[in-house]
Design an enzyme around this catalytic site. Structure first.
Site, short mmCIF file in Angstrom:
data_model
loop_
_atom_site.label_atom_id
_atom_site.label_comp_id
_atom_site.label_asym_id
_atom_site.label_seq_id
_atom_site.Cartn_x
_atom_site.Cartn_y
_atom_site.Cartn_z
CB CYS A 145 -0.86 0.03 1.25
SG CYS A 145 -1.80 -1.49 1.50
NE ARG B 100 4.16 1.67 -1.50
CZ ARG B 100 5.26 0.97 -1.30
NH1 ARG B 100 6.32 1.21 -2.05
NH2 ARG B 100 5.30 0.04 -0.38
CD1 TRP C 240 -1.58 -5.42 -3.49
CD2 TRP C 240 -2.58 -4.20 -5.07
NE1 TRP C 240 -1.66 -6.16 -4.62
CE2 TRP C 240 -2.26 -5.45 -5.62
CE3 TRP C 240 -3.24 -3.26 -5.88
CZ2 TRP C 240 -2.55 -5.79 -6.93
CZ3 TRP C 240 -3.52 -3.61 -7.19
CH2 TRP C 240 -3.17 -4.85 -7.70
CD GLU D 278 7.50 -15.46 -18.24
OE1 GLU D 278 6.62 -15.85 -19.01
OE2 GLU D 278 7.49 -14.34 -17.71
CE LYS E 214 7.64 -11.19 -19.43
NZ LYS E 214 6.77 -12.09 -18.81
CD GLU F 285 5.44 -9.93 -22.46
OE1 GLU F 285 4.28 -9.59 -22.56
OE2 GLU F 285 5.87 -10.60 -21.49
CE LYS G 79 0.46 -6.03 -15.21
NZ LYS G 79 1.57 -6.96 -15.49
C1 F6R Z 1 3.21 -11.54 -20.19
C2 F6R Z 1 1.95 -11.24 -19.54
C3 F6R Z 1 0.73 -11.92 -20.02
C4 F6R Z 1 -0.19 -12.28 -18.85
C5 F6R Z 1 -1.51 -12.85 -19.36
C6 F6R Z 1 -2.42 -13.25 -18.23
O1 F6R Z 1 4.27 -10.84 -19.61
O2 F6R Z 1 1.90 -10.45 -18.63
O3 F6R Z 1 1.04 -13.06 -20.77
O4 F6R Z 1 0.47 -13.20 -18.03
O5 F6R Z 1 -2.16 -11.91 -20.16
O6 F6R Z 1 -2.71 -12.17 -17.41
P1 F6R Z 1 -3.28 -12.39 -15.97
O7 F6R Z 1 -2.26 -13.07 -15.14
O8 F6R Z 1 -3.61 -11.02 -15.47
O9 F6R Z 1 -4.51 -13.24 -16.12
#
Ligand code: F6R
Length: 630
Positions: A2, A40, A88, A499, A503, A506, A625
């Site tokens: 938080c 945060r 949070w 993974e 990374k 993307e 996101k």
């Molecule tokens: C990659 C990334 C995405 C998420 C995916 C699921 O770096 O962030 O592949 O992992 O979109 O997102 P969540 O976990 O929010 O369901």
């Protein structure tokens, strides 16, 4: 995680005596500080100020904007002293009631908190026995009532002493800030395992989770040490330990600008979040055992008889979260002997999967809002399966709709590319696996305790990998023109390879592929040509030597065909040295836990390479996101 801010400015009398201008209105400082700290946490926000012998407070679920609207409609009086919080959620979902501050003792004391108080249930029981009542589900209210109870018991109107005594009862991680009607020009704060910084102004003093909370007003700061209490007034501060002994903080000058301050001085949120991974894992592990050493997952509100009868686990998730699920499968199957499948959530329901009342579906999601995963959850529930959500965002849709939720405590992840949430998801999935093993009797208590003890060492080991990041960054800089990078791994190293490739794709927009190392000879080895960079994640040579030997052979095979081999191997594993162009070391750990370490250099590599190419690593092109469409 938080955001916390505190302020004490001069009273008009003090300003007159000094012949200086009046200080700021506390509310302006608090709201501005919260705006800077909102990264945060943004589940809810609240402020409390002391004015005319009362605590005035406002708090509201949702973003800071909601609190600002509330303050517009129901203003608070001008004040010199106050505290503010942006939340949070950990204990208790995001709601007006659970928002901070918690105002107790008939409206005399207001408290805000960041962290997790591990023994709150036990303290709450004692306080209830003493006749105290609670309004919210939070551990914070327990700390507030404990502080009020201690203050009143001590009877000498010493808020600082009461804070010291109360903190000695608390276990876990906490930063606490308190204001009391008896002390109109004072904020008292304490910290253990959770950040707190003091800002020193001209005739006014500040507190913040980090310097961004007060950077608009002063750059002169003091870092508080572990287990310290600080009491601030407009023109003085006093630091002690939890026993009242004088203590010292560490003064420093803030050299960052306001934008850099939010990122903790890191150039990007992604880099900051990579560096927060020891904390993310540590906090996800926190408060999960009872005094007898049994694993307790309080949030897992599914009947134990149902969990005992589970005959199949299906993990549903997307992207990085799905790779966390793949890591989890190795651990869960090994520890619980329950067949475990991992499926991309968007594929799951269209394949008419076989799930029923004896299937446990585990939905992994950082945001808790990914539509594909949500649809998979609903489909599984329609077939009679119980769903456990492993999620980082309290109160989001997936954990709300799931039958139970196990929260990761990584704090908000701002960068689009997931890093700390991935490690926290793996950690939470390990806890779930161990819990099922304990419940179903697949492992003895000492075996589970042994694995938990290993897990507890992981944050420090992750820190070691982070501390050695210089060499990884140098390599990334030198490879910024690479056209393609491959990643190989076996066993839990396979999802790590996937993974690592994701990374790089993307954020650096480089073609990258992850393969199971054993699959090489079935096709991908044709891609190897002179100069092709290939990362290889090498399993521990201790315990699973045949697995290790196979991966070492794979390195030889690709090296012989001209690949530039970049090897991630355990400290002390010399067998790789002859075939590696570059070696990055990770501390020794049990094979199943290795992904918490081997992933980290791959994240650092991608982040550095993308930065070297001039890309915005926090907001890569075409991505969002939270993917709330199918
Ligand atoms: C990659 C990334 C995405 C998420 C995916 C699921 O770096 O962030 O592949 O992992 O979109 O997102 P969540 O976990 O929010 O369901």
């Amino acid at each position: 995680m938080c955001g916390i801010v505190g302020y004490v400015g001069p009273s008009s009398q003090l300003a007159d005596e000094r012949g200086t201008a009046a200080g700021h209105d506390a509310l302006d400082v608090l709201v501005e500080g919260l705006r800077r700290l909102e990264y945060r946490g943004y589940d809810s926000a609240g402020v409390a100020v002391i004015s005319d012998g009362t605590v005035g407070f406002r708090k509201k679920a949702g973003k800071l904007l909601n609190l600002e609207q509330e303050l517009g409609e129901h203003p608070l009086p001008r004040s010199t002293t106050g505290i503010g919080h942006t939340r949070w959620a950990t204990h208790g979902g995001p709601s007006d009631l659970n928002a901070h501050p918690h105002v107790v003792d008939g409206g005399r004391l207001a408290v805000i908190h960041n962290g997790i108080i591990e023994n709150f249930a036990e303290i709450k029981r004692e306080l209830v026995e003493k006749g105290h009542e609670f309004l919210s589900e939070t551990d914070t209210e327990v700390a507030a009532v404990l502080l009020a109870d201690t203050y009143n018991d001590l009877g000498d109107q010493d808020l600082t002493a009461a804070m010291q005594v109360a903190c000695r009862r608390l276990e876990g991680a906490f930063t606490l800030l308190a204001v009391h009607v008896d002390h109109p020009g004072r904020v008292v704060a304490a910290r253990r395992n959770s950040p707190l910084v003091l800002g020193l102004g001209e005739g006014e003093n500040f507190l913040g989770s980090d310097v961004s909370g007060f950077i608009d007003y002063t750059r002169s700061a003091v870092e508080l040490g572990q287990d310290q209490v600080v009491s601030i007034t407009a023109d003085a501060y006093e630091i002690t330990d939890f026993h009242g002994n004088p203590a010292e903080g560490k003064p420093f000058e803030v050299l960052w600008d306001a934008a850099a301050a939010e990122k903790g001085g890191f150039p990007s949120f992604m880099e900051k979040e990579i560096n927060e991974q020891p904390m993310a894992v540590e906090q996800t592990l926190m408060g999960r055992t009872d005094p007898d050493g049994n694993l307790v997952l309080d949030e897992l509100k599914i009947d134990e008889s149902v969990l005992r009868s589970v005959d199949k686990i299906v993990v549903v998730a997307c992207g990085t979260a799905a790779y966390a699920g793949q890591v989890a499968r190795y651990a869960i199957e090994h520890w619980c002997r329950i067949p475990t499948e991992v499926e991309l959530a968007h594929e799951f329901r269209y394949r008419d999967p076989i799930v029923n009342e004896r299937t446990l579906v585990v939905a992994l999601s950082q945001s808790g809002e990914t539509m594909d995963t949500l649809m998979a959850v609903r489909h599984a529930q329609e077939q009679g399966a119980k769903v456990v959500a492993i999620c980082n965002t309290n109160g989001s849709t997936i954990p709300r709709e799931a039958d139970a939720a196990l929260y990761t405590h990584a704090g908000p992840e701002i960068a689009v590319a997931s890093t700390k949430a991935f490690l926290a998801q793996i950690t939470a999935a390990y806890l779930l696996g161990l819990y099922l093993a304990q419940l179903r009797g697949n492992k003895y208590k000492d075996e589970i305790a042994g694995i938990l003890a290993e897990l507890e060492t992981m944050p420090a080991k992750i820190q070691q990998v982070i501390d050695a990041q210089g060499a990884v960054k140098d390599l990334a800089q030198s490879m910024k023109d690479a056209a393609s990078v491959l990643f190989l791994g076996r066993h839990v190293g396979f999802p790590v390879a996937l993974e690592g490739a994701l990374k790089l794709k993307e954020i650096a927009y480089i073609h990258a592929e992850g393969f199971a190392a054993g699959e090489l000879k079935h096709g991908p080895i044709a891609l190897i040509e002179e100069g092709q960079p290939v990362f290889v994640i090498v399993p521990s040579p201790r315990g699973r030597d045949s697995l290790h030997a196979k991966v070492v052979s794979n390195i030889q095979e690709i090296r012989a065909r001209g690949a530039v081999t970049i090897v991630i191997a355990e400290e002390g594993d010399e067998s790789v040295a002859d075939y590696a162009n570059h070696v990055f070391r990770v501390p020794q750990s049990p094979t199943l836990l290795q992904p918490l370490l081997t992933t980290v250099p791959l994240q650092i590599f991608a982040c550095e390479l993308a930065t070297a190419k001039g890309y915005d690593v926090d907001q890569p092109r075409n991505l969002a996101k939270s993917v709330t469409v199918e």
